[in-house]
Scaffold this motif. Sequence first.
Motif, PDB file in Angstrom:
ATOM      1  N   LEU A   1      44.437  38.949  37.632  1.00  0.00           N
ATOM      2  CA  LEU A   1      45.520  38.315  36.451  1.00  0.00           C
ATOM      3  C   LEU A   1      46.645  37.861  37.131  1.00  0.00           C
ATOM      4  O   LEU A   1      46.973  36.537  36.984  1.00  0.00           O
ATOM      5  CB  LEU A   1      45.784  39.494  35.539  1.00  0.00           C
ATOM      6  CG  LEU A   1      45.342  39.873  34.271  1.00  0.00           C
ATOM      7  CD1 LEU A   1      45.849  41.141  33.828  1.00  0.00           C
ATOM      8  CD2 LEU A   1      45.518  39.000  33.368  1.00  0.00           C
ATOM      9  N   GLU A   2      47.067  38.374  38.035  1.00  0.00           N
ATOM     10  CA  GLU A   2      48.415  37.723  39.096  1.00  0.00           C
ATOM     11  C   GLU A   2      47.877  36.434  39.621  1.00  0.00           C
ATOM     12  O   GLU A   2      48.658  35.528  39.613  1.00  0.00           O
ATOM     13  CB  GLU A   2      48.586  38.781  40.093  1.00  0.00           C
ATOM     14  CG  GLU A   2      50.100  38.487  40.520  1.00  0.00           C
ATOM     15  CD  GLU A   2      50.755  39.456  41.394  1.00  0.00           C
ATOM     16  OE1 GLU A   2      51.811  39.598  41.664  1.00  0.00           O
ATOM     17  OE2 GLU A   2      49.881  40.566  41.654  1.00  0.00           O
ATOM     18  N   MET A   3      46.720  36.370  40.023  1.00  0.00           N
ATOM     19  CA  MET A   3      46.096  34.995  40.583  1.00  0.00           C
ATOM     20  C   MET A   3      46.065  34.132  39.678  1.00  0.00           C
ATOM     21  O   MET A   3      46.391  33.063  39.941  1.00  0.00           O
ATOM     22  CB  MET A   3      45.029  35.499  41.450  1.00  0.00           C
ATOM     23  CG  MET A   3      44.383  34.248  42.062  1.00  0.00           C
ATOM     24  SD  MET A   3      42.693  34.344  43.158  1.00  0.00           S
ATOM     25  CE  MET A   3      41.772  34.651  41.520  1.00  0.00           C
ATOM     26  N   GLU A   4      45.390  34.234  38.583  1.00  0.00           N
ATOM     27  CA  GLU A   4      45.256  33.154  37.457  1.00  0.00           C
ATOM     28  C   GLU A   4      46.680  32.859  36.996  1.00  0.00           C
ATOM     29  O   GLU A   4      46.766  31.854  36.454  1.00  0.00           O
ATOM     30  CB  GLU A   4      44.105  34.039  36.298  1.00  0.00           C
ATOM     31  CG  GLU A   4      42.829  34.262  36.906  1.00  0.00           C
ATOM     32  CD  GLU A   4      42.197  32.965  37.437  1.00  0.00           C
ATOM     33  OE1 GLU A   4      42.466  31.981  36.943  1.00  0.00           O
ATOM     34  OE2 GLU A   4      41.251  33.009  38.313  1.00  0.00           O
ATOM     35  N   ILE A   5      47.597  33.803  36.669  1.00  0.00           N
ATOM     36  CA  ILE A   5      48.664  33.690  36.184  1.00  0.00           C
ATOM     37  C   ILE A   5      49.546  32.748  37.092  1.00  0.00           C
ATOM     38  O   ILE A   5      50.313  31.717  36.549  1.00  0.00           O
ATOM     39  CB  ILE A   5      49.709  34.820  35.893  1.00  0.00           C
ATOM     40  CG1 ILE A   5      48.953  35.197  34.613  1.00  0.00           C
ATOM     41  CG2 ILE A   5      50.936  34.497  35.680  1.00  0.00           C
ATOM     42  CD1 ILE A   5      49.580  36.857  34.451  1.00  0.00           C
ATOM     43  N   SER A   6      49.206  32.696  38.335  1.00  0.00           N
ATOM     44  CA  SER A   6      49.984  31.852  39.236  1.00  0.00           C
ATOM     45  C   SER A   6      49.687  30.435  39.217  1.00  0.00           C
ATOM     46  O   SER A   6      50.450  29.569  39.709  1.00  0.00           O
ATOM     47  CB  SER A   6      49.822  32.468  40.595  1.00  0.00           C
ATOM     48  OG  SER A   6      48.505  32.160  40.941  1.00  0.00           O
TER      49      SER A   6
END
Length: 391
Positions: free
Chosen positions: A336-341
């Motif tokens: 999630l953190e990677m996609e949100i970035s």
Amino acid sequence: MNQTARIISIYAADTSGFCSALFEYGGMSVIHDASGCNSTYTTHDEPRWYDMDSMMYISGLTENDAVMGNDEKFVDDLVLAAEELRPKFVAICASALPAMVGVDMQAIAYEVESRTGIPSFEVKTNAMQSYITGAGNAFEELARRFTREKLWSPASEGAAPKVNILGLTPLDFPLQRTTEAMHDWLKQNGFEVNSYVGMHPADTDTSNIEEIERLSDANVNLVVSSIGKPLADYLYEEYKIPYVIGTPYGKAFARILSEELKKAAEQGESVIASKMHSGEDAKVVVVGESVTAASLAAALYHENGTKVRVLESVGDGDMSVLNTPDDISCTEEDELEMEISKAEIVIADPLFEPICRGKKFIRLPHAAFSGRCFMREERGLIDTELASVLS
């Protein structure tokens, strides 16, 4: 490490979904679980608990009962309570321990019904899935037991098409004014509400099981969240009632949704309206339950052409609404953190904000994720902050 959350919270479990789904139908809902756990399902995940009564109970499972397989104690307690309270039905579900040791919940329900004459059934849960699975299974079982047999017929010419609203619970929608807003929107567009499945208007008799009995009278089902999809599938397979998937956000998308409902009511074909959005090269990301998130993405796209990616973060929502390869189910915190970035603007529950550093963050409280934490700001944030994206 996979399936580990360092920062963000987790979604309400299937047992909470079970309680939420059956809250307003006058039945006795019992979770086979240890004593003391009831507060999680009621006070934390169920805001209606403070304003209305519902027969929700915990079996008080002990370690000895679980190890020795003493199911007779559970059956006797269920029979005693049911004979005293005389509920419309008895629904039981398993927490993690009974599910792991293989307690035959279906047999227990059969025994209770045989001894009391009260309709009794099991709802499949194991406390390891999300609220979507628990609530969806509960609604489907309720319909299997109580919906009267009647094959679908198209809406009569000149008559208001009858609509069932499926998946409307306070786990996904604000408790206040949601049912009234849905009713008003449908009425303004020439529809008649046949049944509310989940939450009902404040003046509705909360013990009235007739809402479920008359589900088959509808010309079309409106699925407003993933919770309603299993019931929609069942009603289509059993009674040929078509469904339209989508939540009426924004004027433009709500207009499209209304048109699709009318076509489905007349022609009998199901439609995934919330799939009508684009996530290609999107700078905006919406995180959450798939149907409501995709509907919000569609609303933004049809209102002003804003492209929005959908990150389904629950894990067992309806994936048919994901429109492009850019829309994905993304349940791992690191993923999630990677996609949100990759985004510039993030629309999500406030508890996602710590993994959205450096992004413009629009708070969209979701009770199934953050519980009561942000209930007071729910409506104002939706009305004001989303307006900044639409403008």
